[in-house]
Design a protein around this motif. Structure first.
Motif, PDB file in Angstrom:
ATOM      1  N   UNK A 138      -7.194  24.957   9.248  1.00 58.94           N
ATOM      2  CA  UNK A 138      -5.564  24.919   9.995  1.00 58.94           C
ATOM      3  C   UNK A 138      -4.818  25.460   9.012  1.00 58.94           C
ATOM      4  N   UNK A 139      -3.942  26.316   9.258  1.00 60.85           N
ATOM      5  CA  UNK A 139      -2.983  26.996   8.404  1.00 60.85           C
ATOM      6  C   UNK A 139      -2.048  26.103   7.990  1.00 60.85           C
ATOM      7  N   UNK A 140      -1.603  26.041   6.764  1.00 60.71           N
ATOM      8  CA  UNK A 140      -0.658  24.903   6.447  1.00 60.71           C
ATOM      9  C   UNK A 140       0.741  25.690   6.112  1.00 60.71           C
ATOM     10  N   UNK A 141       1.681  25.166   6.716  1.00 62.20           N
ATOM     11  CA  UNK A 141       3.089  25.747   6.609  1.00 62.20           C
ATOM     12  C   UNK A 141       3.801  25.092   7.319  1.00 62.20           C
ATOM     13  N   UNK A 142       5.338  25.133   7.339  1.00 68.68           N
ATOM     14  CA  UNK A 142       6.248  24.361   8.186  1.00 68.68           C
ATOM     15  C   UNK A 142       6.310  23.029   8.107  1.00 68.68           C
ATOM     16  N   UNK A 143       6.056  22.328   9.025  1.00 69.67           N
ATOM     17  CA  UNK A 143       5.991  20.902   9.140  1.00 69.67           C
ATOM     18  C   UNK A 143       4.609  20.449   8.656  1.00 69.67           C
ATOM     19  N   UNK A 144       3.397  21.225   8.559  1.00 69.54           N
ATOM     20  CA  UNK A 144       2.342  20.788   8.248  1.00 69.54           C
ATOM     21  C   UNK A 144       2.294  20.772   6.488  1.00 69.54           C
ATOM     22  N   UNK A 145       1.472  19.625   6.065  1.00 71.87           N
ATOM     23  CA  UNK A 145       1.502  19.645   4.757  1.00 71.87           C
ATOM     24  C   UNK A 145       0.083  19.188   4.360  1.00 71.87           C
ATOM     25  N   UNK A 146      -0.463  19.518   3.087  1.00 67.97           N
ATOM     26  CA  UNK A 146      -1.879  19.294   2.871  1.00 67.97           C
ATOM     27  C   UNK A 146      -2.373  17.820   2.760  1.00 67.97           C
TER      28      UNK A 146
ATOM     29  N   UNK B 257       0.776  -1.260   0.079  1.00 67.58           N
ATOM     30  CA  UNK B 257      -0.004   0.003   0.132  1.00 67.58           C
ATOM     31  C   UNK B 257       0.801   1.312  -0.051  1.00 67.58           C
ATOM     32  N   UNK B 258       0.081   2.385   0.074  1.00 66.62           N
ATOM     33  CA  UNK B 258       0.671   3.715   0.054  1.00 66.62           C
ATOM     34  C   UNK B 258       1.129   4.187   1.300  1.00 66.62           C
ATOM     35  N   UNK B 259       0.695   3.380   2.440  1.00 69.49           N
ATOM     36  CA  UNK B 259       1.162   3.867   3.874  1.00 69.49           C
ATOM     37  C   UNK B 259       2.098   2.990   4.640  1.00 69.49           C
ATOM     38  N   UNK B 260       2.874   3.258   5.366  1.00 70.27           N
ATOM     39  CA  UNK B 260       3.773   2.333   6.282  1.00 70.27           C
ATOM     40  C   UNK B 260       3.711   3.005   7.706  1.00 70.27           C
ATOM     41  N   UNK B 261       4.419   2.093   8.469  1.00 69.76           N
ATOM     42  CA  UNK B 261       4.664   2.523   9.715  1.00 69.76           C
ATOM     43  C   UNK B 261       3.526   3.036  10.719  1.00 69.76           C
ATOM     44  N   UNK B 262       2.569   2.132  10.767  1.00 74.50           N
ATOM     45  CA  UNK B 262       1.553   2.699  11.679  1.00 74.50           C
ATOM     46  C   UNK B 262       2.062   2.714  13.139  1.00 74.50           C
ATOM     47  N   UNK B 263       1.903   3.875  13.726  1.00 70.10           N
ATOM     48  CA  UNK B 263       2.495   4.210  15.326  1.00 70.10           C
ATOM     49  C   UNK B 263       1.570   4.638  16.005  1.00 70.10           C
ATOM     50  N   UNK B 264       1.618   4.500  17.334  1.00 74.69           N
ATOM     51  CA  UNK B 264       1.076   5.382  18.426  1.00 74.69           C
ATOM     52  C   UNK B 264       2.068   6.354  18.810  1.00 74.69           C
ATOM     53  N   UNK B 265       1.454   7.758  18.545  1.00 73.16           N
ATOM     54  CA  UNK B 265       2.582   8.936  18.591  1.00 73.16           C
ATOM     55  C   UNK B 265       1.783   9.533  19.854  1.00 73.16           C
ATOM     56  N   UNK B 266       2.798  10.112  20.900  1.00 70.46           N
ATOM     57  CA  UNK B 266       2.102  10.803  21.952  1.00 70.46           C
ATOM     58  C   UNK B 266       1.669  12.128  21.397  1.00 70.46           C
ATOM     59  N   UNK B 267       0.434  12.551  21.629  1.00 71.35           N
ATOM     60  CA  UNK B 267      -0.101  13.664  21.157  1.00 71.35           C
ATOM     61  C   UNK B 267       0.830  14.981  21.402  1.00 71.35           C
TER      62      UNK B 267
ATOM     63  N   UNK C 113       6.023  18.293  16.477  1.00 73.51           N
ATOM     64  CA  UNK C 113       7.490  18.000  15.565  1.00 73.51           C
ATOM     65  C   UNK C 113       7.455  17.134  14.438  1.00 73.51           C
ATOM     66  N   UNK C 114       6.467  16.652  14.037  1.00 71.70           N
ATOM     67  CA  UNK C 114       6.502  15.711  12.894  1.00 71.70           C
ATOM     68  C   UNK C 114       6.031  16.461  11.702  1.00 71.70           C
ATOM     69  N   UNK C 115       6.540  16.189  10.366  1.00 74.78           N
ATOM     70  CA  UNK C 115       6.159  16.563   9.226  1.00 74.78           C
ATOM     71  C   UNK C 115       4.882  15.716   9.184  1.00 74.78           C
ATOM     72  N   UNK C 116       3.697  16.571   8.955  1.00 71.36           N
ATOM     73  CA  UNK C 116       2.246  15.917   9.040  1.00 71.36           C
ATOM     74  C   UNK C 116       1.486  16.556   8.233  1.00 71.36           C
TER      75      UNK C 116
END
Length: 166
Positions: A158-166, A117-127, A132-135
């Protein structure tokens, strides 16, 4: 007969459209995220609603496909509609994404990456670590909907910029 390339066809398209369903799954470990393989961007599990499919069923299917977990929907959180400008859209055409967000709970299965598939690494991430993630902006929208549970089912863009992507 003239055949147009994909690029030629997209340049003639004024706007593309996608209806998708996303799961916001929270636990003591954090929020369940998946990594988009082509972009390495973190996102909520979810994806496109197939023709004739109910978004409610889509989110359950997508979570199973992308994470290996079986989930149940606890509640509808809301709907986000955003238009991505042509210059930022992967398709090269202006794009509208309408996302239906559900609060979900894992009830079984075992975490594993999506098979072919198009996704990898399902993970539980502390909120607290998500900032700090590219998300994808979907992560911020889903977390905001889960935290505020607005009666309208709508949060400000949600403003998109920095580490945030569409």
């Amino acid at each position: 007969m003239t055949y147009l390339s994909t690029v030629d066809r997209l340049s003639e398209v004024e706007m593309t459209f996608r209806l998708a369903a996303y799961g916001v799954c929270l636990s003591d470990e954090g929020v369940l995220l998946v990594r988009d393989a082509p972009t390495s961007t973190w996102s909520l599990p979810g994806g496109g609603v197939e023709h004739g499919e109910d978004p409610f069923d889509t989110v359950i299917r997508e979570i199973a496909e992308e994470t290996g977990y079986e989930a149940v929907v606890e509640r509808l959180l809301g709907v986000d509609s955003r238009v991505i400008p042509r210059e930022s859209a992967w398709s090269g055409a202006e794009h509208q994404n309408v996302g239906v967000f559900y609060r979900v709970r894992v009830v079984g299965g075992e975490r594993r990456p999506e098979v072919n598939g198009a996704t990898t690494e399902p993970a539980w991430v502390p909120i607290v670590d998500t900032g700090g993630l590219r998300r994808s902006s979907l992560v911020d929208v889903g977390l905001k909907l889960a935290a505020t549970q607005p009666a309208t089912g709508h949060v400000e863009t949600v403003p998109v910029g920095g580490l945030i992507q569409y």
